[in-house]
Design a protein around this motif. Sequence first.
Motif, PDB file in Angstrom:
ATOM      1  N   ASN A 173     -18.702   1.507  11.554  1.00 13.82           N
ATOM      2  CA  ASN A 173     -19.129  -0.033  11.390  1.00 13.82           C
ATOM      3  C   ASN A 173     -18.644  -0.681  10.200  1.00 13.82           C
ATOM      4  OD1 ASN A 173     -20.814  -2.097  11.404  1.00 13.82           O
ATOM      5  ND2 ASN A 173     -22.781  -0.855  10.950  1.00 13.82           N
ATOM      6  N   CYS A 174     -17.772  -1.386  10.639  1.00 13.25           N
ATOM      7  CA  CYS A 174     -16.906  -2.084   9.559  1.00 13.25           C
ATOM      8  C   CYS A 174     -17.428  -3.321   8.924  1.00 13.25           C
ATOM      9  CB  CYS A 174     -15.348  -2.227   9.934  1.00 13.25           C
ATOM     10  SG  CYS A 174     -14.231  -0.991  10.596  1.00 13.25           S
ATOM     11  N   ALA A 175     -18.352  -3.765   9.777  1.00 17.96           N
ATOM     12  CA  ALA A 175     -18.952  -5.003   9.083  1.00 17.96           C
ATOM     13  C   ALA A 175     -19.791  -5.014   7.615  1.00 17.96           C
ATOM     14  CB  ALA A 175     -19.784  -5.574  10.144  1.00 17.96           C
ATOM     15  N   GLN A 176     -20.049  -3.681   7.689  1.00 15.52           N
ATOM     16  CA  GLN A 176     -21.152  -3.530   6.410  1.00 15.52           C
ATOM     17  C   GLN A 176     -20.424  -2.564   5.534  1.00 15.52           C
ATOM     18  OE1 GLN A 176     -24.796  -1.432   8.001  1.00 15.52           O
ATOM     19  NE2 GLN A 176     -25.232  -3.168   9.239  1.00 15.52           N
ATOM     20  N   LEU A 177     -19.076  -2.446   5.409  1.00 12.66           N
ATOM     21  CA  LEU A 177     -18.403  -1.531   4.532  1.00 12.66           C
ATOM     22  C   LEU A 177     -17.833  -2.596   3.302  1.00 12.66           C
ATOM     23  CD1 LEU A 177     -16.489   0.812   6.890  1.00 12.66           C
ATOM     24  CD2 LEU A 177     -18.682   1.237   5.427  1.00 12.66           C
ATOM     25  N   SER A 216      -9.653   1.762  15.343  1.00 19.91           N
ATOM     26  CA  SER A 216     -10.909   1.374  15.259  1.00 19.91           C
ATOM     27  C   SER A 216     -11.325  -0.175  14.976  1.00 19.91           C
ATOM     28  CB  SER A 216     -12.067   2.427  14.607  1.00 19.91           C
ATOM     29  OG  SER A 216     -13.443   2.007  14.756  1.00 19.91           O
ATOM     30  N   CYS A 217     -11.897  -0.130  14.338  1.00 27.30           N
ATOM     31  CA  CYS A 217     -12.465  -1.805  13.771  1.00 27.30           C
ATOM     32  C   CYS A 217     -11.539  -2.152  12.285  1.00 27.30           C
ATOM     33  CB  CYS A 217     -13.678  -1.988  13.395  1.00 27.30           C
ATOM     34  SG  CYS A 217     -14.494  -0.895  12.417  1.00 27.30           S
ATOM     35  N   PHE A 218     -10.703  -1.217  12.011  1.00 22.30           N
ATOM     36  CA  PHE A 218      -9.678  -1.402  10.809  1.00 22.30           C
ATOM     37  C   PHE A 218      -8.136  -1.785  11.074  1.00 22.30           C
ATOM     38  CE2 PHE A 218     -12.441   2.341   9.495  1.00 22.30           C
ATOM     39  CZ  PHE A 218     -13.250   1.770   8.634  1.00 22.30           C
ATOM     40  N   GLU A 219      -7.782  -2.840  10.409  1.00 23.14           N
ATOM     41  CA  GLU A 219      -6.484  -3.129  10.151  1.00 23.14           C
ATOM     42  C   GLU A 219      -5.746  -2.199   9.328  1.00 23.14           C
ATOM     43  OE1 GLU A 219      -3.707  -7.250  10.413  1.00 23.14           O
ATOM     44  OE2 GLU A 219      -4.917  -6.767   8.558  1.00 23.14           O
ATOM     45  N   VAL A 220      -4.817  -1.508   9.697  1.00 19.70           N
ATOM     46  CA  VAL A 220      -4.089  -0.376   8.779  1.00 19.70           C
ATOM     47  C   VAL A 220      -2.440  -0.887   8.759  1.00 19.70           C
ATOM     48  CG1 VAL A 220      -5.479   1.383   9.332  1.00 19.70           C
ATOM     49  CG2 VAL A 220      -3.577   1.257  10.621  1.00 19.70           C
ATOM     50  N   ILE A 229      -5.910   1.563   4.898  1.00 18.62           N
ATOM     51  CA  ILE A 229      -6.705   0.470   5.397  1.00 18.62           C
ATOM     52  C   ILE A 229      -6.730  -0.624   3.993  1.00 18.62           C
ATOM     53  CG2 ILE A 229      -9.407   0.201   5.628  1.00 18.62           C
ATOM     54  CD1 ILE A 229      -9.547   3.108   6.572  1.00 18.62           C
ATOM     55  N   ASN A 230      -6.377  -1.746   4.637  1.00 18.64           N
ATOM     56  CA  ASN A 230      -6.244  -2.614   3.424  1.00 18.64           C
ATOM     57  C   ASN A 230      -7.734  -3.357   3.062  1.00 18.64           C
ATOM     58  OD1 ASN A 230      -3.253  -2.952   3.647  1.00 18.64           O
ATOM     59  ND2 ASN A 230      -3.896  -3.749   5.798  1.00 18.64           N
ATOM     60  N   SER A 231      -8.558  -3.209   3.579  1.00 15.76           N
ATOM     61  CA  SER A 231      -9.975  -3.732   3.354  1.00 15.76           C
ATOM     62  C   SER A 231     -10.623  -2.887   2.428  1.00 15.76           C
ATOM     63  CB  SER A 231     -10.722  -4.323   4.502  1.00 15.76           C
ATOM     64  OG  SER A 231     -11.039  -3.237   5.348  1.00 15.76           O
ATOM     65  N   LEU A 232     -10.206  -1.507   2.628  1.00 15.40           N
ATOM     66  CA  LEU A 232     -11.102  -0.449   1.786  1.00 15.40           C
ATOM     67  C   LEU A 232     -10.288   0.107   0.705  1.00 15.40           C
ATOM     68  CD1 LEU A 232     -12.884   1.577   4.476  1.00 15.40           C
ATOM     69  CD2 LEU A 232     -13.852  -0.546   3.305  1.00 15.40           C
ATOM     70  N   SER A 233      -8.782  -0.320   0.678  1.00 16.58           N
ATOM     71  CA  SER A 233      -8.122   0.200  -0.226  1.00 16.58           C
ATOM     72  C   SER A 233      -8.143   1.908  -0.167  1.00 16.58           C
ATOM     73  CB  SER A 233      -8.055  -0.356  -1.786  1.00 16.58           C
ATOM     74  OG  SER A 233      -7.960  -1.711  -1.723  1.00 16.58           O
ATOM     75  N   MET A 234      -8.127   2.554   0.816  1.00 17.40           N
ATOM     76  CA  MET A 234      -8.099   3.808   1.039  1.00 17.40           C
ATOM     77  C   MET A 234      -7.499   4.272   2.320  1.00 17.40           C
ATOM     78  SD  MET A 234     -10.486   5.165  -1.133  1.00 17.40           S
ATOM     79  CE  MET A 234     -11.024   6.793  -0.331  1.00 17.40           C
ATOM     80  N   PRO A 235      -6.797   5.468   2.251  1.00 13.48           N
ATOM     81  CA  PRO A 235      -6.080   5.987   3.653  1.00 13.48           C
ATOM     82  C   PRO A 235      -6.854   5.870   4.821  1.00 13.48           C
ATOM     83  CG  PRO A 235      -6.331   7.701   1.816  1.00 13.48           C
ATOM     84  CD  PRO A 235      -6.760   6.557   1.485  1.00 13.48           C
ATOM     85  N   TYR A 236      -6.444   5.640   5.907  1.00 10.53           N
ATOM     86  CA  TYR A 236      -6.885   6.030   7.178  1.00 10.53           C
ATOM     87  C   TYR A 236      -6.336   7.476   7.591  1.00 10.53           C
ATOM     88  CZ  TYR A 236      -8.321   6.196  11.998  1.00 10.53           C
ATOM     89  OH  TYR A 236      -8.944   6.607  13.408  1.00 10.53           O
ATOM     90  N   LEU A 237      -5.235   7.484   7.521  1.00 13.06           N
ATOM     91  CA  LEU A 237      -4.453   8.813   7.903  1.00 13.06           C
ATOM     92  C   LEU A 237      -3.283   8.956   6.717  1.00 13.06           C
ATOM     93  CD1 LEU A 237      -4.428  10.917  10.247  1.00 13.06           C
ATOM     94  CD2 LEU A 237      -2.236   9.712  11.013  1.00 13.06           C
ATOM     95  N   LEU A 238      -3.335  10.449   6.433  1.00 13.08           N
ATOM     96  CA  LEU A 238      -2.146  10.808   5.367  1.00 13.08           C
ATOM     97  C   LEU A 238      -1.572  12.022   5.721  1.00 13.08           C
ATOM     98  CD1 LEU A 238      -0.369  10.434   2.937  1.00 13.08           C
ATOM     99  CD2 LEU A 238      -2.335  11.561   1.508  1.00 13.08           C
TER     100      LEU A 238
END
Length: 257
Positions: free
Chosen positions: A38-42, A146-150, A167-176
């Motif tokens: 649920n990316c909208a609330q993150l 998913s709903c993330f641009e990576v 994940i640019n919007s969270l400044s966290m990795p989606y996959l490493l």
Amino acid sequence: MKYYLLNATMLLIASLPSLAHFDIVKEQLNTEQNLIFNCAQLNATNMVARYEIVQSKGARQTTPTHEIKLIKNQHQVIYKRSSATFEAWDRNGEYSRYFPQERRSITYRPSDLLSVNRRYDLEQQFHLVSPELKSTLQQGKNTQRSCFEVSQYHGEQAGQTITLEWINSLSMPYLLTLAQGTASTTYRLIQVHSITNEQVNALTQGYKDLDFADVGDSESDPFIAKMITQGFIQHGNSGFYDSNGNPISKEDGKHAH
């Protein structure tokens, strides 16, 4: 007698994988059920992120090993790997280890870390991947997870192949994925949701805390004696260990993810 910190959050130091082998691992991960977020609330500040850690050796052999949960707000980040203990860093560089069953904690101030010639990358603790390491990788194309641009990154360091989906919007990795030869370790985001400051703060309230500097004067404390016996606090020349249980030398100082 001096005591040293055993730090389990420095988890991305390992013997790691080849890019060709990573393609096999990635293919297997992508065939699993698509994850929904649920990316909208993150937001990038307050979140609970859960990562699955998959280790692989040899062609088409993937073994989910364990998970790590990262909980953070603008002031602190908490790492949970088991129910027995969890760890936290704050923005001032203080490190604390909590023991829920005993309702006790031990806090290491920056001066404590400096006194044993240990350095750390605080931004790495808050984002899992060191910005310094990320800056050395070659950026590729952007893609949707998913709903993330990576943003995709890849590169090599110290004989290891590093592949990152950021994940640019969270400044966290989606996959490493970290790879060397036919062995690889992959960290994949499997759950993330928002959390309030009050909920984060509540996780570390109600603990009887002891400063690391006072450990030597508290050996008669049954809790301290137990922690030393179980290896959470160690006396000796080196107390920093990577996720494989290998001691990290002074020269390693910076723990690159």
